[in-house]
Design an enzyme around this catalytic site. Structure first.
Site, PDB file in Angstrom:
ATOM      1  CG  ASP A  98      -1.901   1.123   1.262  1.00 24.03           C
ATOM      2  OD1 ASP A  98      -2.072   1.782   0.228  1.00 24.03           O
ATOM      3  OD2 ASP A  98      -2.477   1.365   2.325  1.00 24.03           O
ATOM      4  CD  GLU A 132      -5.464   6.245  -0.575  1.00 25.67           C
ATOM      5  OE1 GLU A 132      -6.579   5.711  -0.523  1.00 25.67           O
ATOM      6  OE2 GLU A 132      -4.583   6.005   0.268  1.00 25.67           O
ATOM      7  CD  GLU A 133      -2.501   5.316   2.889  1.00 24.94           C
ATOM      8  OE1 GLU A 133      -3.577   5.383   3.507  1.00 24.94           O
ATOM      9  OE2 GLU A 133      -2.111   4.270   2.358  1.00 24.94           O
ATOM     10  CG  ASP A 171      -4.664   2.147  -3.114  1.00 26.87           C
ATOM     11  OD1 ASP A 171      -3.736   1.615  -2.480  1.00 26.87           O
ATOM     12  OD2 ASP A 171      -5.389   3.044  -2.627  1.00 26.87           O
TER      13      ASP A 171
END
Lengths: 463, 463
Positions: free
Chosen positions: A297, A331-332, A359
């Site tokens: 990830d 993204e996180e 993802d």
């Protein structure tokens, strides 16, 4: 008369034969090329060694960090070395959260103490510099917090201990059923006066790695510190609470929310020969939690994406449409990269045929999930026969991906999510266990091959 | 007249509606039960903890060993504790090969020496007690040995260094393309006067675990000692041979082929309520190489099989036909258990509806492969809709399994092989790396659920 009729029938039959054998021949050519993609990738693919290099050089890639900056530079150079037709950055301002010193979570009982395995949640504020010590209220849900009310919560640490819902084949369903204790659990507890929150990690594993991830502070509640405990640590705490409901938990974190930082999406392109203005986009996210290597990830996703284009290049394929790889930042903990990409796409009137995201880890491929191309679904499903056995077994409705969702919302671009097998993903997700050693070379390369094959089919047939 | 016709049409329509909704209802009931199998197994399945116990208590289960005897006793007791209707042993005399002391493979060059990672091949004879030292001839194939001929081979150690064929999605195809250097390579070299053989391990991994496995000595060649080198060790030897083709390799193994030993297949049954004489058989093999734990090969298969029946029992399912689990002995170096089972089935005029084997590891499920039920294939394929997404994606022609193949040959029983994802299998197969830690709980339990669901469908619908 009869003779000319026979000739007519013969000619029609001949035409049908030629037409159908041409179709069969074309089908055959596509199959051959796709088989070549798989064979080449399995035997000689570079995805695995690239991911190793990423994980060794830039294991910590949280937005705003030096690791993220290094990975941006490295992936840009890589695509330049591959001589992609165009490589550029998109400016993105990102949230900048830092974990600080190693967190402490200690149970005090009598003269003894037990250290728990802990990671602050992303965006969490720090505890006071000398820590917090308070009694613990164990709950399983938001509703239970409401029921307990302020009289039972105020001044205490709320401990969400709901286990991961293991009963679903698709672990993402279990994740969705469990993750609110991480995302909105802290604010829910704060509404009733809690001083801090700890959660049982949202994990399928039977171990003690804590799994972080971002929390979201609601506007109607004070911000309180929050952290994840390893599953074994959570079970230990729960057992000790049963013996002594008055025990105190000590927490100390030094996280900081710093001013937004300058960062970038990294973009690379192979220009289309027929329709250079039409874009087939594939990507993943470059940022990762600061705990392991972000190998699955989403190191896997960005290496998949670059390698899918690289595979086409190595095989000498000249795409009709422009193939674009995007490595999204943030993204996180903010999704700023995905939002900025969509904003620029609209502003520049870009024409995306499709946007694809990887993802969900570097595991063995199972399917693609498609959002926003309902009318094309039958066409897409007819492509299934092109994929080798035990690779892509379904092309179905589904979610595209977090980074490409803003584009879908902004201009309706159909989005596609790569769906690898999900069984092992939440063993490692957001934890110190998400390291390169948990990636299998062949599984990872099959992801690259499946993405390259899908891109090829979109390029050949459109949507 | 018209009125009665309308009534007729109405009644026919009603009948069709009732019939079709009954079919839909039945379909729905089957789906519900199969979903319950999956949910129960994922959330509460015991397969993983059973496999842990097997791997901890009896990691070494080669035919004739104490470990095999212990595992026979343990699995028998387990099924008795589960109160299966009948638990019994079948006498099988098995080959008894022992590895003896740890093998040695050392390269001598100048004043230095390098120890290689090595495991003797199953059935290999020992070297002379003080070892063998000889020059090495590196080859890639049997043909190359023939071409080199006696003048280049005699008195030397032949080193088969053909890498695993990585280009196939199905790793079993790569295995088949590579494994003859292990199985018949030693005799091929012996025909031309070689004194010993070492092979590059038949492995998909990029590491130095040697992978053993059985060799087969041909009648027309002397028996010579043979062993597998770890992949890195093989590459090291190859590199050093390029620098110094005259280097000597020293080998010392103490293996022994002892007299045949008494052993057993272990059988358990849940009796059928309607057709107690019709048998649905599921199994795996109890023996394993003496290197790791035999966790995937085939601890997974035997725990799958017992747990599939146990799941039916726990869910209160009363089968129409007898469900039988068989743990075969001696798959690895003789297949005596499978042969004896077939012999007794014919002798006792047993009626098998089907025989199913799990012997491809405890990985995420992908398919079932069916042999010998061509006429039923369409029917079988109609069951595909019962399996949840991302579990069983194909029911297709294929190989059943080594242990059940003799039964298929003897009386034509259709055989079915469980096909999990094959990407990681040959990383660990027959090597010290085949340990419990490489098994993922959810992947393993999904295998149990898929087998239980398949058994349920055969029990309900027949073939």
């Amino acid at each position: 008369m009869i003779f000319s009729r026979i000739i007519k029938i013969f000619l029609i039959a001949l035409l049908i034969f030629i037409a159908s054998s041409t179709v069969a021949q074309e089908k055959d050519n596509h199959s051959t090329f796709i088989n070549t993609i798989y064979k080449t990738t399995l035997a000689k693919g570079a995805t695995y060694e690239l991911l190793r290099e990423l994980c060794e050089k830039y294991p910590k890639r949280l937005s705003g960090s030096d690791g993220a900056a290094g990975a941006i530079e490295w992936t840009k150079k890589l695509m330049q070395e591959y001589e992609f037709d165009r490589v550029f950055l998109q400016d993105v301002m990102v949230p900048h959260w830092e974990r600080g010193e190693k967190e402490v979570a200690t149970i005090h009982y009598g003269d003894g103490k037990i250290d728990l395995s802990v990671l602050a949640l992303g965006r969490s504020i720090a505890t006071p510099s000398n820590g917090i010590s308070a009694e613990v209220v164990e709950v399983k849900s938001h509703d239970e917090v409401t029921e307990l009310g302020r009289e039972n919560i105020e001044g205490k640490i709320v401990f969400y201990n709901r286990p991961f819902s293991q009963e679903f084949v698709n672990t993402f369903r279990g994740y969705v059923a469990t993750v609110n204790q991480r995302s909105s659990g802290p604010s829910q507890a704060a509404r009733f006066g809690a001083v801090a929150v700890v959660i049982r990690s949202v994990s399928t594993g039977d171990d003690d790695h804590p799994h972080t991830g971002t929390l979201s502070y609601a506007n109607d509640a004070p911000q309180i510190p929050a952290a994840a405990l390893g599953v074994h640590s959570a079970e230990k705490l729960s057992t000790l609470l049963q013996k002594n409901p008055k025990l105190e938990l000590f927490l100390k974190f030094n996280c900081q929310n710093l001013p937004d930082a300058q960062s970038y999406n990294v973009v690379g392109e192979i220009k289309g020969s027929t329709n250079p203005d039409k874009i087939i986009m594939v990507g993943g996210h470059l940022d990762a939690w600061d705990t392991g290597h972000g190998a699955h990830d989403d190191g896997a996703g960005i290496m998949h994406s670059i390698s899918a284009l690289r595979t086409m290049q190595v095989l000498g394929y000249k795409p009709k449409n422009t193939l674009r790889v995007v490595m999204f930042i943030n993204e996180e903990n903010g999704l700023r990269g995905g939002k900025k990409y969509a904003e620029l796409a609209v502003q520049n009137k870009e024409n995306h045929i499709i946007a694809i995201e990887s993802d969900a880890g570097g595991f063995t491929p199972r399917a693609f999930g498609i959002k926003g191309a309902d009318s094309s679904l039958t066409k897409l499903q007819s492509w299934l026969t092109y994929f080798p056995d035990n690779t892509i077994s379904a092309l179905k409705k589904g979610y595209g991906g977090a980074d490409i969702n803003p584009l879908n919302k902004a201009d309706g671009t159909p989005t596609v999510g790569f769906i690898p097998d999900s069984q092992r993903y939440f063993d490692v997700h957001h934890s110190p266990a998400d390291v390169f050693a948990t990636v299998n070379r062949r599984e990872l390369e099959l992801g690259t091959a499946s993405l390259a094959a899908f891109i090829y089919l979109v390029d050949q047939f459109g949507l």
